[in-house]
Design an enzyme around this catalytic site. Structure first.
Site, short mmCIF file in Angstrom:
data_model
loop_
_atom_site.label_atom_id
_atom_site.label_comp_id
_atom_site.label_asym_id
_atom_site.label_seq_id
_atom_site.Cartn_x
_atom_site.Cartn_y
_atom_site.Cartn_z
N HIS A 132 0.83 -1.20 0.00
CA HIS A 132 0.00 0.00 0.00
C HIS A 132 0.87 1.26 0.00
O HIS A 132 0.58 2.24 -0.70
CB HIS A 132 -0.92 -0.05 1.23
N GLU A 142 2.19 1.82 -3.40
CA GLU A 142 1.13 2.38 -4.26
C GLU A 142 1.10 3.92 -4.12
O GLU A 142 1.07 4.65 -5.10
CB GLU A 142 -0.22 1.77 -3.87
N HIS A 143 1.15 4.40 -2.87
CA HIS A 143 1.18 5.86 -2.66
C HIS A 143 2.40 6.50 -3.33
O HIS A 143 2.30 7.51 -3.99
CB HIS A 143 1.26 6.17 -1.16
N GLU A 175 -4.30 7.95 7.36
CA GLU A 175 -5.19 6.99 6.70
C GLU A 175 -5.45 5.81 7.65
O GLU A 175 -6.57 5.33 7.80
CB GLU A 175 -4.57 6.51 5.38
#
Lengths: 429, 424
Positions: free
Chosen positions: B69, B72-73, B144
């Protein structure tokens, strides 16, 4: 651009009952929505909110929940939904059905008309016993409505926004909650629910909106027939403006057992008379916090790393702009200051022509994509009808106007914002 | 380059499958009449892929939870302009997501398709990380994670997975924890990138308003041939039993939220995806809105309209999941388990099975009706190694006997967990 055959038609079935349809052969589904539009009445809001859920549960022909759902299963799992919406000072009760188009049935069934019949059965032939809803159904749906109202706190982000709006419009119809109030659910009886039902079905302004690949001629006939038997004098729907009251940057905070703070800034925009001015506010809001290259995204998130989301949205009806972000508790002042700074920077013209044209392009693209599903088509036209039924535009027509917005108009739009309420949801000390 | 057209007589639709010289598989479905196009560029790499090596390496590496994740950022950034800034010029609406077993980068647009596609293919194949840019993301992803910490629906599910699985990394939150992401650095990101972002391990799926020739032109321009590196994942030694039968956490909620999971034994990924269709029918028969159980629970006030049952399936896991809100989750759990045992001994009702089958057909048909739905469906089908249109035939071919066998052999009520989130 793709070639779209979105041909919107709206006609009057009888005074204050309208039927609209958008046919596009590219769709595999058909969707029919019936909206019953009632003035937001603080005294009746809770009992009114119960009605669509009672209608969704059963009707004379399918007298219990299981029989009704069995029918839906036979219709290839068609979705039957009841809900309550809010449009400014109006409570919009709706029931809708969506299912596959006749072309895709495995046994050549005429599904679309079945959908319409089912909806009209639900609306006009409720599951009554001695002239009122069945007691058991009322008890169960009351509990379910109460649960729904109370579950608002589960989603902290939407809860925080709702609390901020409550504070901004305190005392007016705009602050009335669409599902009503948990402590009023208890007093609803089978009789009071039936009275509310009759009042709604006889008096509400009605909008029936269809979208999908069917031509909906059969559907129109079914609704025309059924409404021809209904009461002829109905309420006219008239849009109301938001109240002029204003708080001066009132601080509201609430403590809860949460890990992340939710900051919501509620700004008011004075009443705007032209669509052009509203379009300018829309573009300004997108430039501020509606895209991944917006001022708030690039500064509050990417530059200062204060948050995961920081977004701005414009609510035309209540004439307000809401900015919200999830942050560490101790960063509240820092985030708030930066949000205000970014609004000031737009007001001062601190943006390039390219930023403006890119923002317009983004909003246009998002609007044009609304033509690609029956649900977004329905929602678009319903909002158009409620906003101004004499001046309905397709998403393409409406978005074309955005190209005209100039940098000066965006600067002016930013200068219109005045901070009304600062709401902060924080952890328990 | 190999190109093949795949047609569905049932839907009168078709798409093209292309094996591009770069190693990338492309599934392209132009749809007449639509104004938008939707593109997904995906790799078979998700949060569960924490221990791996390539066939060229000797040793397995284990990386911190949440790195897929995080990566991905970070891919959105480059030395010059970040991807969002570049998309701003085309008007596309871009995003990305990381799930348990895949990562996908996507955009939707109604104009400037070629330019947007060029940005997508370019930024995903051009990593650029420095210690400083990696550091900057800690605050953003930290928030997040905090947001999900406050999300009761997510918490109740992650807690369930932790109780169901002993060793399978699906038990760990996709974003990791504030502590685990603190261990991520540029070297680790490159290691993960170089392993999983190989074009042979990826797929490009596009549906809606676009021309196939434009996609080929952009792909030829941007994509360089990838060596055919094989990814080897550390095998997961997961017992059939669950770890804990009950797990509870406190968050401010109006009513207790529950997730009930029944652990099934996974097979290979294609089989997992096929079995999901049967499981969805079984769950609909057992606990769908037409079922006597649903009625009984709803009418006695034990569940409300938030209740739903679904099949939770991925590359290495298969689980049946019941979720909702209840004043008495224990009683809901007890009644669901009793109903499963009853359906095993007395048999599944034929009429309800047929309704469940029709409903499932309608549900999957809806996935084929929008550009976003089609692109996502092509992606999922490709990753699980089957042909998209065969889904509808698979559904049509499931018999009552198939469902009864599956229920009797795979739905072991002993292998179940109840997870509850309630206020203090």
């Amino acid at each position: 651009m793709g070639h779209t055959e979105c041909n919107f038609k709206r006609e009057e079935l009888m005074p204050n009952v309208h039927f609209s349809a958008v046919t596009d052969k590219k769709f595999k589904f058909d969707r029919i929505t019936v909206c019953l539009i009632m003035p937001m009445d603080r005294q009746k809001v809770t009992v009114n909110a119960l009605v669509p859920f009672l209608l969704r549960r059963s009707c004379e022909k399918y007298p219990d929940f299981t029989a009704l759902n069995k029918k839906l299963g036979e219709l290839y799992g068609a979705i039957l939904d009841a809900d309550v919406g809010k449009f400014g000072a109006h409570q919009v009760l709706n029931v809708l059905i969506q299912g596959i188009d006749d072309r895709f049935s495995l046994e050549n069934e005429n599904l679309t008309e079945e959908y319409a019949k089912l909806l009209s059965d639900m609306l006009f032939y409720p599951d009554f016993e001695n002239g009122v809803f069945k007691q058991e159904a009322v008890n169960i749906e009351k509990q379910s409505l109460k649960d729904l109202i109370e579950s608002e706190i589960n989603e902290k982000r939407t809860y925080a926004i709702s609390q901020c709006m409550q504070s901004m419009f305190e005392g007016s119809e705009f602050a009335v909650k669409k599902y009503g109030y948990a402590d009023e659910v208890e007093n609803i009886t089978a009789e009071s629910a039936a009275d509310a039902y009759r009042n709604i079905v006889e008096n509400a302004a009605v909008e029936i909106v269809c979208s999908g690949s069917s031509d909906f001629n059969g559907v129109k006939k079914i609704f025309a027939d059924i409404f021809s038997n209904a009461k002829k004098e109905r309420a006219v729907f008239e849009k109301k403006d938001a109240p002029n009251q204003k708080n001066d940057a009132r601080e509201v905070s609430e403590e809860m057992d949460v890990n992340q703070g939710k900051l919501v800034l509620g700004f008011r925009v004075p009443k705007l008379s032209t669509k052009r001015e509203k379009d300018a506010v829309r573009i300004m809001t997108a430039m501020l916090g509606g895209t991944t290259f917006s001022k708030l995204f690039l500064n509050v998130r990417e530059k200062l790393s204060l948050c995961y989301y920081c977004a701005a949205r414009y609510d035309k009806l209540s004439s307000s702009v809401i900015v919200d972000s999830g942050i560490e508790f101790e960063n509240k002042e820092k985030a708030q200051k930066e949000i205000i700074n970014q609004i000031k920077s737009i007001e001062n013209g601190d943006f390039t022509d390219e930023e403006l044209s890119q923002t317009i392009l983004f909003v246009k693209n998002a609007m044009n994509s609304l033509t690609d599903s029956p649900s977004s088509v329905s929602n678009w036209y319903l909002t158009q009808i409620l906003n101004d039924a004499d001046n309905i535009k397709s998403p393409e027509q409406d978005s074309a106007d955005l190209e005209l917005i100039s940098a000066d108009e965006v600067k002016k739009a930013a200068s219109l914002l005045s901070l009304d309420t600062v709401y902060f949801l924080k952890g328990k000390e | 380059m190999r190109q093949e057209a795949i047609y569905s007589t049932r839907l009168n639709d078709e798409y093209v499958k292309i094996e591009h010289d770069s190693g990338l598989t492309m599934l392209l479905c132009p749809m007449k009449g639509f104004s938008t196009s939707f593109a997904l560029f995906s790799t078979e790499y998700g949060s569960i892929d924490v221990s791996f090596k390539t066939d060229k390496e000797d040793d397995f590496v284990t990386v911190p939870a949440g790195i897929a994740h995080y990566l991905e950022h970070k891919l959105f950034e480059s030395e010059d302009k970040d991807a969002f800034e570049r998309y701003a010029k085309t008007g596309a609406s871009a995003n990305a997501y990381t799930s348990f077993d895949k990562t996908a980068y996507l955009f939707g647009c109604s104009e400037n398709f070629k330019e947007s596609l060029e940005i997508l293919l370019d930024f995903v194949t051009s990593p650029y990380f420095t210690e400083q840019t990696v550091q900057k993301e800690q605050g953003i992803i930290g928030q997040e994670i905090r947001m999900y910490d406050d999300d009761p629906q997510w918490r109740v599910m992650v807690n369930l997975l932790e109780a169901v699985y002993k060793n399978n990394p699906v038990k760990t939150d996709i974003a990791g924890t504030v502590e685990s992401i603190a261990q991520i650095n540029a070297d680790l990101l490159y290691r993960c990138y170089n392993t999983f972002y190989n074009l042979n391990n990826m797929v490009l799926t596009i549906a809606g308003n676009f021309e196939v020739a434009d996609v080929l032109e952009v792909a030829d321009k941007i994509l360089k041939k990838s060596d055919d590196v094989k990814v080897i994942r550390m095998p997961i030694d997961e017992p059939e039993d669950v770890c804990k039968k009950y797990v509870e956490a406190n968050l401010p909620v109006s009513m207790p939220l529950f997730n009930i999971g029944i652990k099934h034994k996974p097979s290979d990924k294609t089989q997992n995806a096929k079995v999901q269709l049967i499981d969805e029918m079984i769950l609909d028969v057992i606990a769908g809105e037409v079922s006597p159980l649903y009625r009984r629970l709803y009418d006695s006030g034990l569940i409300n309209s938030s209740f739903a049952a679904e099949s939770f399936v991925g590359r290495d896991y298969v689980m049946s999941l019941f979720a909702g809100e209840s004043k008495n989750p224990d009683e809901v759990y007890r009644q669901i388990m009793a109903e499963i045992e009853r359906a095993k001994s007395e048999g599944i009702d034929k009429e309800r099975f047929n309704i469940a089958k029709k409903s499932l057909y309608g549900k999957y048909l809806s996935a084929f009706s929008t550009p976003e739905g089609v692109a996502s469906m092509m992606q999922a089908a490709h990753m699980y190694n089957f042909e998209m249109y065969s889904m509808l035939d698979e559904i049509a071919s499931v018999s009552l006997d198939d469902a009864q066998n599956r229920l009797n052999t795979a739905f072991d009520t002993e292998k179940s967990v109840l997870s509850v989130v309630k206020s203090k």
